[in-house]
Motif scaffolding. Structure first.
Motif, short mmCIF file in Angstrom:
data_model
loop_
_atom_site.label_atom_id
_atom_site.label_comp_id
_atom_site.label_asym_id
_atom_site.label_seq_id
_atom_site.Cartn_x
_atom_site.Cartn_y
_atom_site.Cartn_z
N GLU A 1 2.01 28.52 51.62
CA GLU A 1 2.43 27.62 50.54
C GLU A 1 3.68 28.12 49.83
O GLU A 1 4.39 27.33 49.19
CB GLU A 1 1.30 27.41 49.56
CG GLU A 1 0.92 28.65 48.75
CD GLU A 1 -0.17 28.35 47.73
OE1 GLU A 1 -0.67 27.21 47.73
OE2 GLU A 1 -0.50 29.25 46.93
N GLU B 1 10.46 22.85 46.64
CA GLU B 1 10.11 22.41 45.29
C GLU B 1 9.74 20.94 45.22
O GLU B 1 8.81 20.55 44.52
CB GLU B 1 11.28 22.71 44.35
CG GLU B 1 11.00 22.35 42.90
CD GLU B 1 12.18 22.68 42.00
OE1 GLU B 1 12.11 22.37 40.80
OE2 GLU B 1 13.17 23.26 42.51
N GLN C 1 6.10 20.57 46.17
CA GLN C 1 5.13 21.50 45.62
C GLN C 1 4.04 20.78 44.82
O GLN C 1 2.86 21.13 44.93
CB GLN C 1 5.83 22.51 44.71
CG GLN C 1 6.39 23.72 45.43
CD GLN C 1 5.29 24.69 45.85
OE1 GLN C 1 4.14 24.56 45.47
NE2 GLN C 1 5.68 25.69 46.66
#
Length: 617
Positions: free
Chosen positions: A467, A472, A475
């Motif tokens: 992960e 970003e 995420q």
């Protein structure tokens, strides 16, 4: 793997085996060897095989039926039972159906009369499958041993002194994995042995399963060292934990190159070229609606539209069985160049694990890594010459290539990277970060090397450190899904029985009837509803959609997600009395949604070609 199972120095006492090897390498045969040895040494008196689906259960039933008598003395007459909801539709097991008996008065809502309970008991062999010497069925039957279902005790007793074999362990989601851990713990407490089979098991999941078994044996959880080796055989006894790297057969060592398509028109062109060259191909879509669109788009341009076939989960059982059988004959192990040439199958995930199919060309919508490895296993699965005929030598076709239909790779994707291009895929596989990791890993690798890179491919997507590589923009979706996975594991802990408290009310949160199987053993984001298709004959009488042969009503049923089933038109009020009389005659129909499918009303239609589908606007 099979040689290891045969030559393994034996140890007394309960044992857990985890067999990790590529698809088609012979894990099942190795497991059967271990079963034989456990029975031979008196460490078990029977076996239960738990599979992820009814289709895989049917296939395993046939394999076990050919061999299980060898596991017992000649003087013994062991019984073999198939256990899943549609077992009576399996022709090899049709003799197990119990004839109807007269119904008597029902005393009130939620109460069963003596005849109804006995009728259900004798007709429903699923409860008794774990008591049989040899049982084959879905893994749900074992999971129900740790849930507050009626007859739960019977299942737990049935598992005692049995070898529990669970195939395709990686197919368990977080909720089912939590229940399986509870089953392994309870089974180990009873002194039972278990064998887990997998091709794509993340290390974290393996560690949890091993720890659950060790806890059941009263052992301290031993650290399961992460091994780069694959294939790998793991044995857990009361004395030790052993992990043995193994070789695999040369015939299953291979590399599948991976190439990308980002526009659906390019996929259609590739499939047209495949058919024109005399090859066969398959496009695996992630949703039924996308599969139907691709089928219709390809037929519009195919020189021979009848050679384009559609297969998904929203066909009634009779049509699904017909399509399955035709697919096995056309693309199966014994198919020839004549039967294969020019045929294209548009399918969903139904071909991922259940069917032994072999395609010359394959396109897959982007999916998580473990599923793509499974799908690639249907590409050049059996050895053939350049025309497609079976051969005993090496495969003579060009090197296999798995084509992915995917959004273009972006190193810094936006949050809608997937959903803007493939909204259906984005809805089915909601952790878009894992899909991005899958695509990045395959681009870096250039293909799928099995078994050499199997461990790397899986851990690059599902490993505990993976992960940290998710960009970003994706995420938040990943964190949302991590929360959902944690919730599923928590729900497994909430639903399962508290075995250490004994048989008291506080050990459960309420007892359930077996008819709520989907609620107990599978935590679907959207429940499925059984839909029964009904038609009227010339005299206006209500008939099953498929009115031929035994079990016509069951063969006229399909499963649809709840939101789709709710869009079906309501039952016509003028036919309410006929419907009530029908349900009175066939009580099992009250657990399904009846749909007068030939009325032509509403936005949903059914055909033997398209299945359950939305009418074009």
């Amino acid at each position: 793997m099979q040689q290891w199972a045969q030559d393994l120095p034996w140890r007394p006492g309960p044992q857990l085996f985890v067999l990790e090897d590529v698809t088609g390498a012979g894990k099942t045969e190795a497991a059967m060897t271990l079963v034989h040895r456990l029975l031979e040494h008196g460490q078990a008196r029977g076996v239960y095989f738990g599979l992820p689906t009814m289709a895989t259960s049917n296939a395993m039933y046939g394999r076990v039926a050919d061999i299980y008598r060898r596991w017992f003395d000649e003087q013994q007459v062991p019984n073999l039972v198939l256990a899943h909801g549609a077992r009576h539709l399996n022709t090899d097991f049709a003799h197990s159906v119990v004839s109807e008996q007269a119904r008597d008065h029902a005393y009130g809502d939620g109460e069963q009369t003596a005849s109804a309970a006995c009728n259900q008991w004798f007709a429903d062999s699923r409860k008794k499958a774990l008591l049989a010497d040899v049982g084959v069925g879905t893994v749900d039957q074992a999971l129900m041993a740790v849930l507050p279902f009626k007859h739960q005790t019977l299942r737990l007793i049935g598992l005692a002194n049995k070898v529990l074999v669970v195939d395709e362990v990686h197919a368990c989601d977080d909720y089912m994995a939590g229940l399986l851990e509870a089953v392994l713990q309870a089974h180990a407490q009873q002194g039972g042995s278990a064998i887990l089979l997998t091709a794509t098991l993340p290390h974290s999941m393996k560690r949890n399963l091993v720890a659950a078994y060790q806890k059941g044996r009263g052992l301290a959880a031993e650290v399961v060292e992460e091994q780069p080796s694959f294939p790998l055989a793991t044995r857990v006894t009361d004395q030790s934990l052993e992990q043995t790297p193994l070789a695999t057969r040369d015939s299953v060592i291979r590399r599948v190159a991976v190439e990308m398509f980002s526009k659906p028109e390019a996929v259609i062109e590739h499939l047209l070229d495949t058919a024109e060259s005399g090859q066969c191909g398959c496009w695996i879509r992630n949703t039924v609606d996308d599969a139907i669109w691709a089928y219709q788009a390809l037929r519009e341009r195919a020189p021979d539209p009848d050679k384009v076939v559609l297969f998904h989960s929203r066909f009634v059982m009779a049509d699904r069985q017909t399509i399955e059988q035709a697919a096995l004959e056309r693309f199966g192990k014994t198919s020839t160049a004549e039967t294969r040439a020019g045929w294209i199958l548009i399918s969903t995930q139904v071909v991922e694990q259940s069917l032994d199919l072999d395609f010359d060309q394959m396109i897959s919508d982007l999916a998580p890594m473990d599923l793509l490895i499974q799908r690639a296993g249907r590409l050049h699965r059996h050895r053939r010459d350049g025309s497609g005929n079976p051969v005993d030598t090496d495969d003579q076709r060009p090197s296999p290539v798995l084509h992915l239909f995917t959004p273009p790779y972006e190193s810094r994707p936006a949050s809608d990277w997937l959903s803007a291009h493939l909204p259906g895929t984005g809805a089915v596989y909601r952790d878009h970060g894992q899909l991005w990791l899958t695509l990045r890993t395959l681009l870096d690798e250039g293909g799928i090397d099995m078994p050499g890179r199997a461990r790397h491919l899986i851990e690059s997507v599902f490993g505990e450190d993976a992960e940290s590589w998710i960009p970003e923009g994706l995420q938040q979706r990943h964190l949302d899904q991590e929360g959902e996975r944690s919730s599923r594991r928590a729900m497994a802990g909430f639903n399962r029985l508290k075995m250490d408290q004994g048989y008291i009310t506080q050990a459960s949160h309420g007892w359930m009837d077996d008819l709520h199987l989907d609620i107990g053993t599978r935590l679907n984001e959207e429940p499925s509803i059984t839909v029964t298709l009904v038609r009227q004959d010339e005299d206006g009488a209500l008939k099953p959609w498929v009115d031929a042969g035994p079990f016509s009503w069951e063969r006229s049923q399909l499963q649809a997600r709840e939101s789709l089933a709710r869009r079906l038109p309501e039952w016509p009020q003028p036919l309410a009395a006929q419907r009530d009389a029908l349900v009175e005659r066939f009580p099992g129909l009250k657990f399904s949604q009846l749909w007068l499918a030939d009325a032509g009303v509403g936005e949903i239609a059914y055909s033997a070609v398209l299945g359950l589908h939305k009418k074009p606007r």
